[in-house]
Design an enzyme around this catalytic site. Structure first.
Site, mmCIF file in Angstrom:
data_model
loop_
_atom_site.group_PDB
_atom_site.id
_atom_site.type_symbol
_atom_site.label_atom_id
_atom_site.label_comp_id
_atom_site.label_asym_id
_atom_site.label_seq_id
_atom_site.Cartn_x
_atom_site.Cartn_y
_atom_site.Cartn_z
ATOM 1 N N ASP A 360 1.112 -1.056 0.087
ATOM 2 C CA ASP A 360 0.280 0.082 0.272
ATOM 3 C C ASP A 360 0.876 1.246 0.025
ATOM 4 O O ASP A 360 2.243 1.350 -0.431
ATOM 5 C CB ASP A 360 -1.338 -0.076 1.192
ATOM 6 C CG ASP A 360 -0.388 -0.641 2.361
ATOM 7 O OD1 ASP A 360 0.396 -1.078 2.477
ATOM 8 O OD2 ASP A 360 -0.439 0.938 3.293
ATOM 9 N N THR A 361 0.308 2.326 -0.038
ATOM 10 C CA THR A 361 1.403 3.410 0.266
ATOM 11 C C THR A 361 1.795 3.977 -1.159
ATOM 12 O O THR A 361 1.502 3.435 -2.251
ATOM 13 C CB THR A 361 2.471 3.329 0.935
ATOM 14 O OG1 THR A 361 2.281 3.004 2.174
ATOM 15 C CG2 THR A 361 2.626 4.939 1.029
ATOM 16 N N THR A 362 1.199 5.569 -1.059
ATOM 17 C CA THR A 362 1.762 5.659 -2.716
ATOM 18 C C THR A 362 2.405 7.263 -2.859
ATOM 19 O O THR A 362 2.649 7.511 -1.789
ATOM 20 C CB THR A 362 0.324 6.184 -3.738
ATOM 21 O OG1 THR A 362 0.830 5.942 -5.346
ATOM 22 C CG2 THR A 362 0.774 7.832 -3.044
ATOM 23 N N SER A 379 -0.442 7.999 2.756
ATOM 24 C CA SER A 379 -0.802 6.721 2.674
ATOM 25 C C SER A 379 -1.724 6.055 3.395
ATOM 26 O O SER A 379 -2.980 7.516 4.308
ATOM 27 C CB SER A 379 0.027 5.029 3.486
ATOM 28 O OG SER A 379 -0.024 4.319 3.149
#
Length: 541
Positions: A360-362, A379
């Site tokens: 996850d997260t960007t 995130s």
């Protein structure tokens, strides 16, 4: 005279939004906010306005170099020992803890106080050029007009449950709103290419465009949030939202060979990144050869040393005395390098370790025509699955990373921020920014950013090859490798006694997105493991 700007991030739609804002006369801060808000629409499990993050800001024209930290905090109702008796295990890679009934992982009790929207507002208010409503508009349009499921999104959506962890299928389908938005009638995730529109979220963003973040934290959106939280036994309360504050901090600096590195302060991952670079500076990595067995061994032991120090010492500095001076000293690094050279191995204790693949997260990296730079990582952690009816966005699941055992650096405490490996960073060469970088990838973020920097500095790779090269990691006693590292390489590590775990993905261990400034031009790097792009735009001089 033409100048150039560039946006690199894992979502083409979000990169387009950032570029359009640059073309409209916005600066790097405007573009970063527009890009980040678009990401909350088009990558809804990766990030959201009810998430958290950290942003590096470098603006030479005003002499600004700072971090805007908007970490999620434990709500006031939390107690250090409230889940101690429910502890069942810990992710092998250190990405969170498993407790009975998964209360900290999915559902209303997993939600910490959100920081993202306040953080984006603070970034825009301090450094933006265009009106707030204008930088919110691209996200509204994506939500109202629609987009489609991309391969990178779908790969994340269909992740199965790992030991003690909810699957992403469960997170998508946890709420009725999530099932309606993101699932087929049988409850499975929508396939690649399926169209998506989120009119509820478009309406929410329209209110935010008009009234700012106050609508979310104290206004009409807050009223709907708190009514939902109270009805379902959440930890999050009205006072938590109203009291939330963004922190602006000075960068954490380090050096590596002839470069200067700036990264974020604890509880971010910058200290880990700088510590690893300090250790590796004592080795001739180029002479070892890229991704040779000995290169992997040495880099992994540096990763393990930084992980051990993080587990023991790095937490929210408002609650934990973090010995940064010692951890980041060259003497500490030389001692670790001496032990690595002698063949010693770091042992990383875990409680009943289960496997986890945090993806996850960007992240986004932006450079504008004036040389302003923003690197922003945000995130939802492992998202809670909760969507308040009519609002259209998912809440974070940040409580899952806090240590349920009291008395530790990562333990739960009211108002405390949890550790994140996120480390948006800027590499300077001859006092000028060279690389603006960062990544999603849970615990593996710092490891991916580290290797991309080594690839540029030690192996002279351009930016795109640097973020595309096969990666590995060690945040436990095992070595994780992507599937493009040959078995004849890992076989030597196994013969030396290491456990090697092969990831089925060809591109993994963080997903780095970066912009490099070299010889008066911009080089973009978009990690092939996601759907991302590095888009460049010519700007009038």
């Amino acid at each position: 005279m033409n100048r150039s700007g560039m946006v690199s991030c894992p979502q083409p739609e979000a990169a387009e939004s950032g570029i359009e804002v640059l073309r409209a006369g916005g600066n790097a801060a405007d573009a970063a906010v527009a890009c980040a808000l678009a990401q909350t629409v088009v990558d809804p499990l990766m990030c959201g306005i009810a998430g958290f993050g950290t942003a590096a800001v470098y603006m030479p024209g005003t002499g600004t170099h700072e971090y805007i930290d908007f970490h999620a905090t434990a709500p006031a109702r939390c107690k250090p020992d409230m889940w101690e008796h429910l502890l069942e295990g810990e992710a092998r890679d250190g990405f969170g803890f498993f407790i009975k009934d998964r209360l900290n992982d999915i559902g209303y009790q997993s939600i910490a106080t959100p920081g993202t929207l306040r953080g984006l507002e603070a970034l825009h208010r301090a450094h933006g050029r265009l009106p707030w409503s204008e930088v919110v508009q691209p996200a509204i349009q994506w939500a109202r007009d629609g987009f489609f499921v991309r391969p990178g999104m779908y790969a994340f959506w269909i992740d199965e449950a790992t030991l003690g962890r909810a699957s992403n299928r469960e997170r998508l389908a946890y709420s009725e709103c999530g099932r309606r938005l993101y699932c087929r009638p049988d409850g499975s995730p929508l396939p690649v290419g399926a169209p998506l529109r989120n009119t509820d979220y478009a309406d929410t963003l329209a209110v935010i465009a008009r009234d700012g973040a106050d609508a979310f934290y104290t206004g009409e959106i807050a009223e709907r949030i708190i009514a939902d939280m109270e009805a379902h036994g959440a930890l999050l309360a009205r006072d938590d939202l109203a009291a939330y504050r963004v922190k602006t901090t000075a960068p954490l600096f380090g050096t590596y060979r002839d470069r200067r590195i700036s990264s974020n302060q604890p509880p971010g991952g910058g200290a880990m990144l700088i510590e690893m670079l300090n250790i590796l500076e004592d080795f001739d990595l180029r002479a070892l050869g890229h991704n040779t067995p000995e290169y992997i061994r040495i880099v992994c032991e540096a990763m393990k040393q930084a992980t051990l120090d993080k587990d023991r010492h790095i937490g929210d500095p408002a609650f934990v005395d973090v010995p940064l001076e010692r951890l980041l000293s060259k003497a500490h690094a030389l001692d670790a390098a001496r032990r690595i050279r002698a063949g010693e191995r770091i042992e990383i204790p875990r409680v009943n370790p289960g496997y986890a693949v945090p993806r996850d997260t960007t992240h986004l990296s932006v450079v504008d025509g004036d040389g302003n730079c923003v690197a922003l990582t945000h995130s939802l952690a492992m998202p809670s699955g909760v969507i308040t009816p009519g609002l259209g966005f998912l809440y974070n699941g940040c409580m899952g990373v806090f240590d349920p055992r009291p008395g530790r650096a990562g333990s739960i405490a009211p108002g405390k921020s949890r550790f994140t490996s996120s480390c948006p960073s800027i590499v300077f060469k001859e006092d000028k920014p060279e690389i603006v970088t960062g990544a999603p990838g849970g615990t593996q973020i710092a490891m991916g950013v580290l290797q991309s920097i080594l690839n540029v500095v030690d192996f002279d790779m351009p930016m795109q090859p640097a973020v595309s090269a096969p990666r590995f990691s060690s945040t436990s006693n095992a070595i994780d490798v992507c599937n493009r590292i040959p078995r004849y390489v890992t076989r030597e590590l196994e013969q030396a006694g290491y456990q090697v775990i092969r990831n089925p993905y060809n591109y993994t261990i963080g997903w780095v997105h970066a912009v490099r400034m070299v010889d008066g031009r911009l080089e973009g790097g978009a990690d092939p493991g996601r759907d991302g792009v590095a888009l460049e735009v010519a700007l009038p001089g």
